[in-house]
Design a protein around this motif. Structure first.
Motif, short mmCIF file in Angstrom:
data_model
loop_
_atom_site.label_atom_id
_atom_site.label_comp_id
_atom_site.label_asym_id
_atom_site.label_seq_id
_atom_site.Cartn_x
_atom_site.Cartn_y
_atom_site.Cartn_z
N THR A 161 -7.12 29.79 16.70
CA THR A 161 -8.56 29.52 16.76
C THR A 161 -8.88 28.43 17.77
O THR A 161 -9.81 28.57 18.57
N TYR A 162 -8.11 27.36 17.76
CA TYR A 162 -8.39 26.25 18.68
C TYR A 162 -8.13 26.65 20.13
O TYR A 162 -8.71 26.05 21.04
N LYS A 163 -7.30 27.65 20.37
CA LYS A 163 -7.04 28.10 21.75
C LYS A 163 -8.17 28.98 22.29
O LYS A 163 -8.29 29.16 23.50
N LEU A 164 -8.97 29.56 21.40
CA LEU A 164 -10.04 30.45 21.82
C LEU A 164 -11.25 29.69 22.36
O LEU A 164 -11.56 28.60 21.88
N SER A 165 -11.94 30.30 23.29
CA SER A 165 -13.25 29.81 23.71
C SER A 165 -14.27 30.37 22.75
O SER A 165 -14.04 31.42 22.12
N VAL A 166 -15.42 29.73 22.64
CA VAL A 166 -16.48 30.22 21.77
C VAL A 166 -16.85 31.64 22.22
O VAL A 166 -17.06 31.90 23.40
N GLY A 167 -16.88 32.56 21.25
CA GLY A 167 -17.19 33.96 21.52
C GLY A 167 -15.96 34.84 21.75
O GLY A 167 -16.03 36.06 21.62
N GLU A 168 -14.84 34.23 22.09
CA GLU A 168 -13.62 34.97 22.38
C GLU A 168 -12.94 35.46 21.09
O GLU A 168 -13.00 34.79 20.07
N ILE A 169 -12.30 36.61 21.18
CA ILE A 169 -11.59 37.20 20.05
C ILE A 169 -10.10 37.22 20.34
O ILE A 169 -9.67 37.58 21.44
N SER A 170 -9.32 36.85 19.36
CA SER A 170 -7.86 36.77 19.51
C SER A 170 -7.22 38.15 19.52
O SER A 170 -7.82 39.15 19.13
N ASP A 171 -5.98 38.17 19.93
CA ASP A 171 -5.10 39.30 19.68
C ASP A 171 -4.70 39.20 18.21
O ASP A 171 -5.03 38.22 17.54
N PRO A 172 -3.97 40.17 17.67
CA PRO A 172 -3.55 40.07 16.26
C PRO A 172 -2.76 38.79 15.98
O PRO A 172 -1.88 38.42 16.75
N ILE A 173 -3.13 38.12 14.90
CA ILE A 173 -2.48 36.87 14.48
C ILE A 173 -1.86 37.10 13.11
O ILE A 173 -2.53 37.54 12.18
N PHE A 174 -0.58 36.79 12.99
CA PHE A 174 0.17 37.00 11.75
C PHE A 174 0.24 35.70 10.96
O PHE A 174 0.62 34.66 11.50
N THR A 175 -0.14 35.77 9.67
CA THR A 175 0.03 34.64 8.76
C THR A 175 0.59 35.18 7.45
O THR A 175 0.73 36.40 7.29
N ASP A 176 0.85 34.29 6.51
CA ASP A 176 1.32 34.74 5.20
C ASP A 176 0.26 35.58 4.48
O ASP A 176 0.58 36.34 3.58
N SER A 177 -1.00 35.45 4.88
CA SER A 177 -2.08 36.21 4.25
C SER A 177 -2.15 37.64 4.73
O SER A 177 -2.65 38.52 4.02
N GLY A 178 -1.70 37.90 5.95
CA GLY A 178 -1.77 39.24 6.53
C GLY A 178 -1.94 39.12 8.04
O GLY A 178 -1.46 38.16 8.65
N ILE A 179 -2.66 40.08 8.62
CA ILE A 179 -2.86 40.11 10.07
C ILE A 179 -4.37 39.96 10.34
O ILE A 179 -5.17 40.66 9.74
N HIS A 180 -4.71 39.08 11.26
CA HIS A 180 -6.10 38.74 11.52
C HIS A 180 -6.50 39.05 12.96
O HIS A 180 -5.69 38.95 13.87
N LEU A 181 -7.78 39.35 13.14
CA LEU A 181 -8.47 39.20 14.42
C LEU A 181 -9.42 38.03 14.18
O LEU A 181 -10.13 38.01 13.17
N ILE A 182 -9.42 37.07 15.08
CA ILE A 182 -10.23 35.86 14.92
C ILE A 182 -11.22 35.78 16.07
O ILE A 182 -10.85 35.97 17.22
N GLN A 183 -12.46 35.46 15.73
CA GLN A 183 -13.47 35.17 16.75
C GLN A 183 -13.97 33.76 16.53
O GLN A 183 -14.49 33.43 15.46
N ARG A 184 -13.80 32.94 17.56
CA ARG A 184 -14.32 31.57 17.46
C ARG A 184 -15.82 31.63 17.70
O ARG A 184 -16.28 32.21 18.67
#
Length: 169
Positions: free
Chosen positions: A144-167
């Motif tokens: 999240t901190y690497k994203l610019s406002v409005g940008e969407i991440s590639d798939p991010i893996f956590t213990d919760s599952g797989i996310h797409l994140i938009q800052r």
């Protein structure tokens, strides 16, 4: 699996409520969790975090996300399904499909999160509100901190599952 005898400094061993007989590790300073025994580097980072920041904490950010859980997720259930049985590979395929829908302009992350996310934030279009360092799982926070406002991440893996994140802020 029996409980480990001890955890490195700055970590706690927690019995899983969703997986009887299984234990995970909690970083007391950041709140991050993981199934694997913390590495020496992770233990050192936890100890440093517990000692306090060397400089002022970074500003809070705001993000929305779309979460797809799988059967190996920390809590393999959601508001949509009481028991999630899909594999990690199937979850990744779904996330990639949603990512393509977004990048090709057929949907937004917020609209997909409302109907497809396995997180309770779906009712808010995936909005997680503002958070700061240590409030989220480490991989999620770093992305999240690497994203610019409005940008969407590639798939991010956590213990919760797989996310797409938009800052969002």
């Amino acid at each position: 699996m029996s409980a480990p005898q001890d955890a490195p400094p700055g970590w706690a061993v927690i019995a899983s409520s969703s997986r009887p007989g299984k234990y995970y590790y909690l970083n007391k300073a950041t709140g991050a969790t993981q199934w694997e025994y913390p590495t020496q580097a992770a233990a050192a980072a936890a100890a440093a975090a517990a000692a306090g920041p060397a400089q002022p904490a970074a500003a809070k950010v705001r993000a929305s996300h779309l979460l797809v859980k799988h059967r190996d997720s920390r809590r393999p259930s959601s508001w949509k399904e009481s028991v999630i049985t899909r594999s990690k590979e199937e979850a990744l395929d779904l996330i990639r499909y949603y990512q393509k829908e977004i990048t090709e302009g057929r949907a937004t992350l917020a609209t997909l999160a409302t109907t497809e996310s396995d997180c309770s934030s779906a009712s808010r279009g995936g909005d997680l509100g503002f958070f700061g360092p240590g409030d989220m799982q480490q991989a999620f926070e770093v992305a999240t901190y690497k994203l610019s406002v409005g940008e969407i991440s590639d798939p991010i893996f956590t213990d919760s599952g797989i996310h797409l994140i938009q800052r969002t802020a």
